[in-house]
Write a protein that holds these residues in place. Structure first.
Motif, PDB file in Angstrom:
ATOM      1  N   VAL A 151      -8.520   6.549   4.552  1.00  0.00           N
ATOM      2  CA  VAL A 151      -8.904   6.994   5.891  1.00  0.00           C
ATOM      3  C   VAL A 151      -9.189   5.803   6.804  1.00  0.00           C
ATOM      4  O   VAL A 151      -8.989   5.882   8.030  1.00  0.00           O
ATOM      5  N   LEU A 152      -9.629   4.682   6.242  1.00  0.00           N
ATOM      6  CA  LEU A 152      -9.794   3.465   7.044  1.00  0.00           C
ATOM      7  C   LEU A 152      -8.436   2.877   7.398  1.00  0.00           C
ATOM      8  O   LEU A 152      -8.226   2.400   8.517  1.00  0.00           O
ATOM      9  N   LEU A 153      -7.514   2.911   6.462  1.00  0.00           N
ATOM     10  CA  LEU A 153      -6.164   2.415   6.730  1.00  0.00           C
ATOM     11  C   LEU A 153      -5.525   3.192   7.874  1.00  0.00           C
ATOM     12  O   LEU A 153      -4.862   2.609   8.739  1.00  0.00           O
ATOM     13  N   ARG A 154      -5.731   4.497   7.889  1.00  0.00           N
ATOM     14  CA  ARG A 154      -5.156   5.331   8.951  1.00  0.00           C
ATOM     15  C   ARG A 154      -5.964   5.259  10.242  1.00  0.00           C
ATOM     16  O   ARG A 154      -5.524   5.778  11.277  1.00  0.00           O
ATOM     17  N   GLY A 155      -7.145   4.663  10.199  1.00  0.00           N
ATOM     18  CA  GLY A 155      -7.982   4.541  11.385  1.00  0.00           C
ATOM     19  C   GLY A 155      -8.573   5.853  11.855  1.00  0.00           C
ATOM     20  O   GLY A 155      -8.878   6.019  13.041  1.00  0.00           O
ATOM     21  N   SER A 180     -16.571   7.346  -5.576  1.00  0.00           N
ATOM     22  CA  SER A 180     -15.829   6.199  -5.066  1.00  0.00           C
ATOM     23  C   SER A 180     -15.132   6.567  -3.763  1.00  0.00           C
ATOM     24  O   SER A 180     -15.211   7.706  -3.284  1.00  0.00           O
ATOM     25  N   TYR A 181     -14.474   5.577  -3.197  1.00  0.00           N
ATOM     26  CA  TYR A 181     -13.587   5.741  -2.046  1.00  0.00           C
ATOM     27  C   TYR A 181     -12.315   4.970  -2.372  1.00  0.00           C
ATOM     28  O   TYR A 181     -12.365   3.919  -3.024  1.00  0.00           O
ATOM     29  N   ALA A 182     -11.155   5.461  -1.929  1.00  0.00           N
ATOM     30  CA  ALA A 182      -9.880   4.832  -2.281  1.00  0.00           C
ATOM     31  C   ALA A 182      -9.173   4.298  -1.045  1.00  0.00           C
ATOM     32  O   ALA A 182      -9.041   5.005  -0.036  1.00  0.00           O
ATOM     33  N   ASP A 183      -8.714   3.049  -1.153  1.00  0.00           N
ATOM     34  CA  ASP A 183      -7.943   2.460  -0.061  1.00  0.00           C
ATOM     35  C   ASP A 183      -7.125   1.295  -0.610  1.00  0.00           C
ATOM     36  O   ASP A 183      -7.330   0.856  -1.746  1.00  0.00           O
ATOM     37  N   VAL A 184      -6.209   0.808   0.218  1.00  0.00           N
ATOM     38  CA  VAL A 184      -5.430  -0.365  -0.179  1.00  0.00           C
ATOM     39  C   VAL A 184      -6.388  -1.523  -0.424  1.00  0.00           C
ATOM     40  O   VAL A 184      -7.452  -1.621   0.196  1.00  0.00           O
ATOM     41  N   TYR A 200     -18.088   2.649  -7.879  1.00  0.00           N
ATOM     42  CA  TYR A 200     -17.017   1.734  -8.281  1.00  0.00           C
ATOM     43  C   TYR A 200     -15.960   1.726  -7.190  1.00  0.00           C
ATOM     44  O   TYR A 200     -15.881   2.648  -6.368  1.00  0.00           O
ATOM     45  N   LEU A 201     -15.152   0.675  -7.154  1.00  0.00           N
ATOM     46  CA  LEU A 201     -14.095   0.544  -6.157  1.00  0.00           C
ATOM     47  C   LEU A 201     -12.809   1.178  -6.682  1.00  0.00           C
ATOM     48  O   LEU A 201     -12.446   0.976  -7.843  1.00  0.00           O
ATOM     49  N   THR A 202     -12.134   1.920  -5.826  1.00  0.00           N
ATOM     50  CA  THR A 202     -10.799   2.431  -6.150  1.00  0.00           C
ATOM     51  C   THR A 202      -9.814   1.758  -5.209  1.00  0.00           C
ATOM     52  O   THR A 202      -9.862   1.967  -3.991  1.00  0.00           O
ATOM     53  N   ILE A 203      -8.950   0.926  -5.778  1.00  0.00           N
ATOM     54  CA  ILE A 203      -8.027   0.140  -4.960  1.00  0.00           C
ATOM     55  C   ILE A 203      -6.587   0.588  -5.219  1.00  0.00           C
ATOM     56  O   ILE A 203      -6.245   1.018  -6.320  1.00  0.00           O
ATOM     57  N   HIS A 204      -5.773   0.489  -4.197  1.00  0.00           N
ATOM     58  CA  HIS A 204      -4.349   0.802  -4.308  1.00  0.00           C
ATOM     59  C   HIS A 204      -3.555  -0.504  -4.255  1.00  0.00           C
ATOM     60  O   HIS A 204      -3.729  -1.300  -3.329  1.00  0.00           O
ATOM     61  N   ILE A 205      -2.713  -0.702  -5.254  1.00  0.00           N
ATOM     62  CA  ILE A 205      -1.822  -1.872  -5.286  1.00  0.00           C
ATOM     63  C   ILE A 205      -0.408  -1.358  -5.495  1.00  0.00           C
ATOM     64  O   ILE A 205      -0.054  -0.901  -6.586  1.00  0.00           O
TER      65      ILE A 205
END
Length: 332
Positions: A151-155, A180-184, A200-205
């Motif tokens: 949601v931060l990536l999409r603004g 958690s929250y998930a983002d790039v 914990y961090l949820t990251i997208h790679i």
């Protein structure tokens, strides 16, 4: 006296030659596409967790406000997925997906349960309320609750508003269920204070989608570098890869070329790497999603380990063929 058969005139030879060359080239392409490619085996045929979205049939899309996936359909999907995966990740509560935790429990699966957030405050409130109720009802089924996806990536939300939503969920569900929250991965570095709001961090790679696209041969090394970087940036905080994968079809982005063989290569190599570092992960995704083609181009619809008909695209061990039964394409 009978005359000899007429030979093609010199003027027609180039046309005949072009036809022969085209036929040979076509046969060569189909043979290459059908040639088995030897790849390293995956360490196991089972995968820890996979993104699950049921919108794989023609015309189905999460953007349809009237869409509803029946519990029977979800049951059918999860029964099949339980043979290959220990966990599924969902992204929202609506359109029938709130049934996933209860159904997953029947098959011994865990759920990374998603709560979808966007700029619609009323819709967000409904999602949060339903997610809280679901987490309270089925805490044993949950590996975690992910409040918001990119949601931060999409603004669409500010970090402040997102933090408030995360903390609302954290305060309302059992302490045994991490939030958690998930983002790039770049956005976690851009908004490092968000780490304080999550367990914990949820990251997208996604090497294919990086600003500097990464070739399949170097993709897992890229993931390893990024994962190590994130661990250094957030010491003491658990880091989970919430999305990673490779597309099987679509446009190349420089050296990042979609193909079935490259998807199989990436997934097998990633699973081998993940096993060595014993990290939590989720791969994207269970089924191809045709609706994503309108958003991301052709490539968006082809990240599934299974195709839209729920058939596996490739094995986890042994050679992989880009186009099985390639001779049918040649005969056509």
């Amino acid at each position: 006296m009978s005359s000899s058969p007429a030979l093609p005139s010199r003027s027609t030879w180039p046309a005949w030659l072009l036809l022969v060359l085209a036929a040979v080239a076509g046969l060569g392409w189909w043979w290459s596409a059908g040639r088995p490619v030897n790849l390293p085996d995956a360490p196991s045929t089972r995968i820890a967790c996979v993104s699950y979205a049921p919108y794989r049939l023609s015309g189905e899309t999460p953007f349809d406000p009237h869409a509803f996936i029946s519990p029977a359909r979800i049951d059918e999907d999860l029964r099949a997925l339980s043979q290959r995966f220990d966990c599924v990740r969902t992204y929202s509560q609506g359109q029938g997906l709130s049934a996933v935790p209860a159904i997953a429990q029947r098959y011994g699966m865990k759920v990374l349960m998603g709560i979808w957030l966007d700029r619609d405050a009323r819709a967000n409130a409904r999602e949060i309320a339903q997610g809280i109720a679901n987490a309270r009802a089925h805490p044993q089924a949950l590996r975690g609750v992910i409040v918001g996806n990119e949601v931060l990536l999409r603004g669409e939300l500010s970090p402040k508003a997102l933090t408030a939503d995360i903390r609302q969920v954290r305060a309302a569900i059992p302490a045994s269920v991490p939030v958690s929250y998930a983002d790039v991965w770049e956005n976690w570095l851009r908004y490092p204070h968000m780490a304080a709001a999550v367990d914990y961090l949820t990251i997208h790679i996604l090497p294919y989608w990086e600003d500097a696209p990464v070739s399949p041969e170097h993709a897992v090394r890229h993931v390893a570098r990024v994962y190590a970087q994130m661990q250094r940036a957030f010491p003491g905080k658990r880091v989970m890869i919430g999305e990673t994968g490779w597309p099987s079809e679509g446009r190349p982005r420089r050296a990042a070329v979609p193909s079935v063989v490259n998807e199989a290569r990436y997934l097998r190599e990633f699973l081998a790497y993940a096993a060595t570092v014993k990290m939590p992960y989720n791969v994207i995704e269970a089924f191809d999603q045709p609706w994503k083609r309108t958003q991301e181009g052709t490539v968006g619809g082809y990240w599934g380990i299974f195709d839209a008909q729920a058939k596996p695209k490739f094995p986890m061990r042994g050679p992989v063929t880009e186009v099985p039964r390639w001779w049918l394409g040649w005969l056509a």
